[in-house]
Write a protein that holds these residues in place. Sequence first.
Motif, PDB file in Angstrom:
ATOM      1  N   UNK A  12      37.268  91.166 -27.759  1.00 36.53           N
ATOM      2  CA  UNK A  12      36.638  91.171 -29.168  1.00 36.53           C
ATOM      3  C   UNK A  12      37.405  91.793 -30.257  1.00 36.53           C
ATOM      4  N   UNK A  13      38.134  93.094 -29.945  1.00 34.80           N
ATOM      5  CA  UNK A  13      38.956  93.738 -30.917  1.00 34.80           C
ATOM      6  C   UNK A  13      40.210  92.758 -31.214  1.00 34.80           C
ATOM      7  N   UNK A  14      40.539  92.198 -30.250  1.00 35.42           N
ATOM      8  CA  UNK A  14      41.847  91.159 -30.436  1.00 35.42           C
ATOM      9  C   UNK A  14      41.151  89.857 -31.446  1.00 35.42           C
ATOM     10  N   UNK A  15      40.108  89.430 -31.072  1.00 34.51           N
ATOM     11  CA  UNK A  15      39.669  88.443 -31.824  1.00 34.51           C
ATOM     12  C   UNK A  15      39.285  88.489 -33.271  1.00 34.51           C
ATOM     13  N   UNK A  16      38.403  89.827 -33.279  1.00 36.13           N
ATOM     14  CA  UNK A  16      38.264  90.280 -34.779  1.00 36.13           C
ATOM     15  C   UNK A  16      39.600  90.483 -35.540  1.00 36.13           C
ATOM     16  N   UNK A  17      40.912  90.974 -34.998  1.00 36.79           N
ATOM     17  CA  UNK A  17      42.079  91.079 -35.561  1.00 36.79           C
ATOM     18  C   UNK A  17      42.450  89.836 -36.121  1.00 36.79           C
ATOM     19  N   UNK A  21      43.514  88.394 -39.598  1.00 36.11           N
ATOM     20  CA  UNK A  21      44.813  87.628 -39.556  1.00 36.11           C
ATOM     21  C   UNK A  21      44.727  86.332 -40.104  1.00 36.11           C
ATOM     22  N   UNK A  22      43.720  85.463 -39.642  1.00 38.34           N
ATOM     23  CA  UNK A  22      43.551  84.265 -40.532  1.00 38.34           C
ATOM     24  C   UNK A  22      43.548  84.282 -41.903  1.00 38.34           C
ATOM     25  N   UNK A  23      42.708  85.415 -42.309  1.00 33.13           N
ATOM     26  CA  UNK A  23      42.184  85.531 -43.799  1.00 33.13           C
ATOM     27  C   UNK A  23      43.743  85.737 -44.609  1.00 33.13           C
ATOM     28  N   UNK A  24      44.392  86.690 -43.951  1.00 24.67           N
ATOM     29  CA  UNK A  24      45.804  86.772 -44.663  1.00 24.67           C
ATOM     30  C   UNK A  24      46.494  85.629 -44.827  1.00 24.67           C
ATOM     31  N   UNK A  25      46.587  84.707 -43.756  1.00 21.59           N
ATOM     32  CA  UNK A  25      47.613  83.325 -43.793  1.00 21.59           C
ATOM     33  C   UNK A  25      46.764  82.621 -44.798  1.00 21.59           C
ATOM     34  N   UNK A  26      45.446  82.354 -44.753  1.00 22.92           N
ATOM     35  CA  UNK A  26      44.943  81.312 -45.755  1.00 22.92           C
ATOM     36  C   UNK A  26      44.758  81.806 -47.098  1.00 22.92           C
ATOM     37  N   UNK A  27      44.561  83.266 -47.387  1.00 30.37           N
ATOM     38  CA  UNK A  27      44.723  83.694 -48.565  1.00 30.37           C
ATOM     39  C   UNK A  27      46.210  83.664 -49.361  1.00 30.37           C
ATOM     40  N   UNK A  28      47.187  83.673 -48.346  1.00 26.96           N
ATOM     41  CA  UNK A  28      48.718  83.594 -48.792  1.00 26.96           C
ATOM     42  C   UNK A  28      48.855  82.267 -49.089  1.00 26.96           C
ATOM     43  N   UNK A 215      56.215  79.914 -37.412  1.00 23.17           N
ATOM     44  CA  UNK A 215      56.019  79.587 -36.067  1.00 23.17           C
ATOM     45  C   UNK A 215      55.447  80.956 -35.361  1.00 23.17           C
ATOM     46  N   UNK A 216      56.024  82.130 -35.621  1.00 21.65           N
ATOM     47  CA  UNK A 216      55.547  83.314 -35.179  1.00 21.65           C
ATOM     48  C   UNK A 216      53.943  83.741 -35.539  1.00 21.65           C
ATOM     49  N   UNK A 217      53.780  83.778 -36.702  1.00 21.34           N
ATOM     50  CA  UNK A 217      52.430  84.310 -37.262  1.00 21.34           C
ATOM     51  C   UNK A 217      51.268  83.137 -36.962  1.00 21.34           C
ATOM     52  N   UNK A 218      51.567  81.887 -36.976  1.00 19.40           N
ATOM     53  CA  UNK A 218      50.721  80.957 -36.604  1.00 19.40           C
ATOM     54  C   UNK A 218      50.329  81.089 -35.100  1.00 19.40           C
ATOM     55  N   UNK A 219      51.318  81.232 -34.345  1.00 16.15           N
ATOM     56  CA  UNK A 219      51.078  81.088 -32.985  1.00 16.15           C
ATOM     57  C   UNK A 219      50.208  82.544 -32.443  1.00 16.15           C
ATOM     58  N   UNK A 224      45.356  85.204 -30.772  1.00 18.46           N
ATOM     59  CA  UNK A 224      44.225  86.218 -30.911  1.00 18.46           C
ATOM     60  C   UNK A 224      42.920  85.544 -31.164  1.00 18.46           C
ATOM     61  N   UNK A 225      42.800  84.524 -31.810  1.00 16.52           N
ATOM     62  CA  UNK A 225      41.440  83.755 -32.242  1.00 16.52           C
ATOM     63  C   UNK A 225      41.044  83.085 -30.750  1.00 16.52           C
ATOM     64  N   UNK A 226      41.826  82.440 -30.005  1.00 20.16           N
ATOM     65  CA  UNK A 226      41.437  81.797 -28.833  1.00 20.16           C
ATOM     66  C   UNK A 226      41.240  82.654 -27.815  1.00 20.16           C
ATOM     67  N   UNK A 227      42.558  83.114 -27.226  1.00 18.26           N
ATOM     68  CA  UNK A 227      42.528  83.778 -25.950  1.00 18.26           C
ATOM     69  C   UNK A 227      42.013  85.323 -26.138  1.00 18.26           C
ATOM     70  N   UNK A 228      42.335  85.950 -27.388  1.00 17.97           N
ATOM     71  CA  UNK A 228      42.140  87.145 -27.434  1.00 17.97           C
ATOM     72  C   UNK A 228      43.419  88.080 -26.916  1.00 17.97           C
ATOM     73  N   UNK A 229      43.120  88.308 -25.517  1.00 13.91           N
ATOM     74  CA  UNK A 229      44.160  89.262 -24.798  1.00 13.91           C
ATOM     75  C   UNK A 229      44.267  88.332 -23.222  1.00 13.91           C
ATOM     76  N   UNK A 230      45.253  88.598 -22.512  1.00  9.13           N
ATOM     77  CA  UNK A 230      45.104  88.160 -20.949  1.00  9.13           C
ATOM     78  C   UNK A 230      43.991  88.461 -20.461  1.00  9.13           C
TER      79      UNK A 230
END
Length: 238
Positions: A12-17, A21-28, A215-219, A224-230
């Motif tokens: 949950x913490x990873x997905x919240x992050x 993170x998506x807001x950063x990318x979208x806003x930028x 590549x790095x930040x979108x990946x 984080x949004x899909x898997x969250x963590x392993x």
Amino acid sequence: MKTNELNLSTKTLARTTGFFYLLIITGGLISGMFVRGTLIDLTNAEITLNNIIQNETLFRLGFLGDLIMVLSDVMVSVLFYFLLVNVHKGLAILAAVFRLLQSSVLGANLINLFKPVIMIQGAEKMSTEQLTELSSDVITQMQVFDYGYLISGVFFAINCLLMGVLLYKSADFPKFIGIIIFIAGLGYMFNSMASFLVPSLIEISAMVMLFTAVIAELTFCAYLLTAGVRNKSKESQL
């Protein structure tokens, strides 16, 4: 399911992050590519001034996108600390500090982005000579803003290098995530340093930075949004 100091599961913490993170990318992207990329032409002061005057609301919305990006970046700095503190507390603190320093520089730099909005007030009453001088001042202001962005990029580059090491060592993330974030850090550092020290390499460094960062930040954000963590039989306790 074990939780951390925020009383959230690691996933949950990873997905919240990932959300912030998506807001950063979208806003930028909205503010940088779709607003400033459309309105600002540093090679043509007159067109830039006219674009801002005629599209003041859009320019203000671009400022809002950058503000959301900075606020989200502060949240991400803190959340990444909680995600990675169990890997190495010292490096996690350093990574958070450098990202927060980046956020501070970006936040302070926003005044340079908003200043043209203040400068164009009453432009309809200005003479041709005054408009010419104003257009030159606006271009200078936008150049100062760009260099403020590059200064923040130095702090972010160091953050990415530290994050790359932490993510590589973390059992919660695939090692390739750490590798591409580390490479992105090198790209950000190359772009910032080239802009200040070797201007002839600006175009090349910008392309390298854009390629590695996208590549790095979108990946990483998608992971984080899909898997969250392993997925593991037992979640690591932060």
